[in-house]
Design an enzyme around this catalytic site. Structure first.
Site, PDB file in Angstrom:
ATOM      1  N   HIS A   3     -14.525   4.434  -1.361  1.00 14.36           N
ATOM      2  CA  HIS A   3     -15.479   5.313  -0.672  1.00 14.36           C
ATOM      3  C   HIS A   3     -16.005   6.408  -1.605  1.00 14.36           C
ATOM      4  O   HIS A   3     -16.168   7.556  -1.207  1.00 14.36           O
ATOM      5  CB  HIS A   3     -14.837   5.942   0.561  1.00 14.36           C
ATOM      6  CG  HIS A   3     -14.225   4.950   1.494  1.00 14.36           C
ATOM      7  ND1 HIS A   3     -14.959   4.117   2.289  1.00 14.36           N
ATOM      8  CD2 HIS A   3     -12.914   4.648   1.733  1.00 14.36           C
ATOM      9  CE1 HIS A   3     -14.145   3.346   2.989  1.00 14.36           C
ATOM     10  NE2 HIS A   3     -12.903   3.642   2.673  1.00 14.36           N
ATOM     11  N   GLU A  58      -6.422  -6.568   1.878  1.00 15.18           N
ATOM     12  CA  GLU A  58      -6.606  -6.375   0.439  1.00 15.18           C
ATOM     13  C   GLU A  58      -6.070  -7.589  -0.335  1.00 15.18           C
ATOM     14  O   GLU A  58      -6.715  -8.085  -1.266  1.00 15.18           O
ATOM     15  CB  GLU A  58      -5.867  -5.113  -0.016  1.00 15.18           C
ATOM     16  CG  GLU A  58      -6.297  -3.825   0.664  1.00 15.18           C
ATOM     17  CD  GLU A  58      -7.417  -3.109  -0.061  1.00 15.18           C
ATOM     18  OE1 GLU A  58      -7.943  -3.681  -1.027  1.00 15.18           O
ATOM     19  OE2 GLU A  58      -7.754  -1.987   0.353  1.00 15.18           O
ATOM     20  N   ASP A 116     -11.695  -6.081  -1.174  1.00 15.35           N
ATOM     21  CA  ASP A 116     -11.275  -4.980  -0.312  1.00 15.35           C
ATOM     22  C   ASP A 116     -10.807  -5.514   1.036  1.00 15.35           C
ATOM     23  O   ASP A 116     -11.111  -6.653   1.420  1.00 15.35           O
ATOM     24  CB  ASP A 116     -12.430  -3.997  -0.101  1.00 15.35           C
ATOM     25  CG  ASP A 116     -11.944  -2.572   0.135  1.00 15.35           C
ATOM     26  OD1 ASP A 116     -10.728  -2.385   0.308  1.00 15.35           O
ATOM     27  OD2 ASP A 116     -12.775  -1.656   0.170  1.00 15.35           O
ATOM     28  N   GLY A 117     -10.065  -4.664   1.746  1.00 15.62           N
ATOM     29  CA  GLY A 117      -9.579  -5.003   3.070  1.00 15.62           C
ATOM     30  C   GLY A 117      -9.811  -3.860   4.033  1.00 15.62           C
ATOM     31  O   GLY A 117     -10.053  -2.725   3.627  1.00 15.62           O
ATOM     32  N   ASP A 160      -9.461  -1.051  -4.928  1.00 17.69           N
ATOM     33  CA  ASP A 160      -9.077   0.344  -4.679  1.00 17.69           C
ATOM     34  C   ASP A 160      -7.645   0.466  -4.168  1.00 17.69           C
ATOM     35  O   ASP A 160      -7.223   1.531  -3.744  1.00 17.69           O
ATOM     36  CB  ASP A 160     -10.050   1.033  -3.721  1.00 17.69           C
ATOM     37  CG  ASP A 160     -10.095   0.390  -2.340  1.00 17.69           C
ATOM     38  OD1 ASP A 160      -9.184  -0.408  -2.021  1.00 17.69           O
ATOM     39  OD2 ASP A 160     -11.031   0.677  -1.575  1.00 17.69           O
ATOM     40  N   ASP A 215     -16.214  -3.331   0.863  1.00 15.93           N
ATOM     41  CA  ASP A 215     -15.654  -2.558   1.966  1.00 15.93           C
ATOM     42  C   ASP A 215     -16.491  -2.745   3.238  1.00 15.93           C
ATOM     43  O   ASP A 215     -15.939  -2.922   4.331  1.00 15.93           O
ATOM     44  CB  ASP A 215     -15.595  -1.081   1.580  1.00 15.93           C
ATOM     45  CG  ASP A 215     -15.079  -0.206   2.712  1.00 15.93           C
ATOM     46  OD1 ASP A 215     -13.878  -0.285   3.017  1.00 15.93           O
ATOM     47  OD2 ASP A 215     -15.882   0.549   3.294  1.00 15.93           O
TER      48      ASP A 215
END
Length: 331
Positions: free
Chosen positions: A121, A43, A8-9, A67, A131
């Site tokens: 989320h 990401e 994730d980013g 995501d 995240d």
């Protein structure tokens, strides 16, 4: 045995202080970031570092939870075409985030891997852990301190290819020209990377007497608007009210083909119930209206059909936000 990891980013302000992270478990994760970057840069870097961190296990398949539809599509669908065209998009313009994408292309050579899209989320344990660590890294850069790089992958060589150490960052061997650095500092879905901790951010590189909205090369600035619009079409962004809300002006309005008018809050509530679906766009016109306003018209393509759309983007407090949008289904 298959290695399952989330990547994730995060970017505060998007663009702004940025972080990235991948996560397997509490004893196997890694994070880093830059003083100024974008969500998509984070990401991509998370995926790149995961491949590099597992390079000593070439026979172990990777299953990556992500995501970002942009990242998944870039690696699994778009890169072969970009490479055939000399790393240029269908409109002939250079692919953005090209340094990261080329590095990913090299890192995945000979590897077995699969991607799985997960809603951000939404309580997915691995995604939430990645995240959290990406956001912590971005927050650390915001506070001008070194982020926690994590334990890394057992047995991996985590030294940066450019000699950067201590923060889990990675930078290109050479700084790109000014126009590319300005592009990298905007929220793009495929732009050039800079990651030098001493590198000034976008607006500090501009003449103080110029309006920062259009002080960068006009083509670069207008392309930023296009890529922001593309981001709003990304199912991962649309599924996340926080990320989508960052791109909408507080006074945002939308008028639909039915004549109904929706406020910013109306749109964010509708997005929460929207089923993820990919969408693409064909730019028709892109015009600078004044020193801080740009008008974009385009044709969108989705499983539900094509539509003609217009978006009015305004630049305020260092960030582009969508002020008005209207769409009409195409017969």
């Amino acid at each position: 045995m298959t290695i399952v990891a989330a990547a994730d980013g995060s970017a505060l302000g998007n663009p702004g202080p940025a972080g990235w992270a991948w996560y397997v478990d509490d004893n196997c994760w890694r994070a880093g970031g830059w003083p100024h970057g974008t969500n998509n840069m984070g990401e991509l870097m998370a995926v790149l570092d995961l491949f590099r961190s597992t390079a000593h296990l070439p026979d172990e398949p990777l299953h990556i939870l992500c995501d970002s539809q942009y990242v998944i599509n870039s690696v699994t669908k778009w890169m072969p075409g970009w490479k055939r065209k000399g790393w240029r998009k269908s409109d002939g313009k250079p692919v953005l985030n090209i340094d990261l994408l080329k590095d990913i292309d090299a890192a995945i050579s000979g590897r077995k891997y699969t991607f799985e899209w997960v809603k951000g989320h939404a309580g997915h344990d691995l995604n939430e852990a990645a995240d959290d660590r990406a956001r912590d890294a971005a927050t650390a850069y915001q506070a001008k301190r070194t982020p926690n790089a994590g334990p890394g992958f057992p047995g991996a060589n985590h030294s940066s290819p450019s000699g950067t150490s201590g923060a889990g960052t990675s930078a290109p061997a050479k700084k790109p020209p000014l126009a590319d650095r300005a592009t990298a500092a905007t929220l793009l879905d495929d732009g050039a990377l800079f990651a030098d901790p001493e590198q000034p951010d976008l607006f500090s590189m501009l003449d103080d007497e110029l309006d920062p909205a259009f002080a960068a090369p006009l083509e670069t600035v207008l392309e930023t608007v296009v890529e922001l619009e593309r981001l709003l079409l990304d199912p991962a962004v649309r599924a996340d009210p926080l990320r989508a809300g960052e791109l909408l002006h507080p006074d945002f309005e939308e008028i639909g083909a039915s004549g109904n008018r929706w406020s910013r809050q109306d749109v964010l509530e509708m997005l929460e119930d929207e089923e993820p679906a990919g969408s693409d766009m064909e730019v028709l016109t892109l015009t600078k209206l004044d020193t801080a306003t740009a008008l974009l018209t385009y044709r969108s393509f989705s499983p539900d059909g094509n539509a003609l759309r217009s978006s009015l983007w305004q630049h305020n407090n260092g960030q582009w936000r969508l002020r008005f949008h209207q769409g009409t289904p195409e017969s």
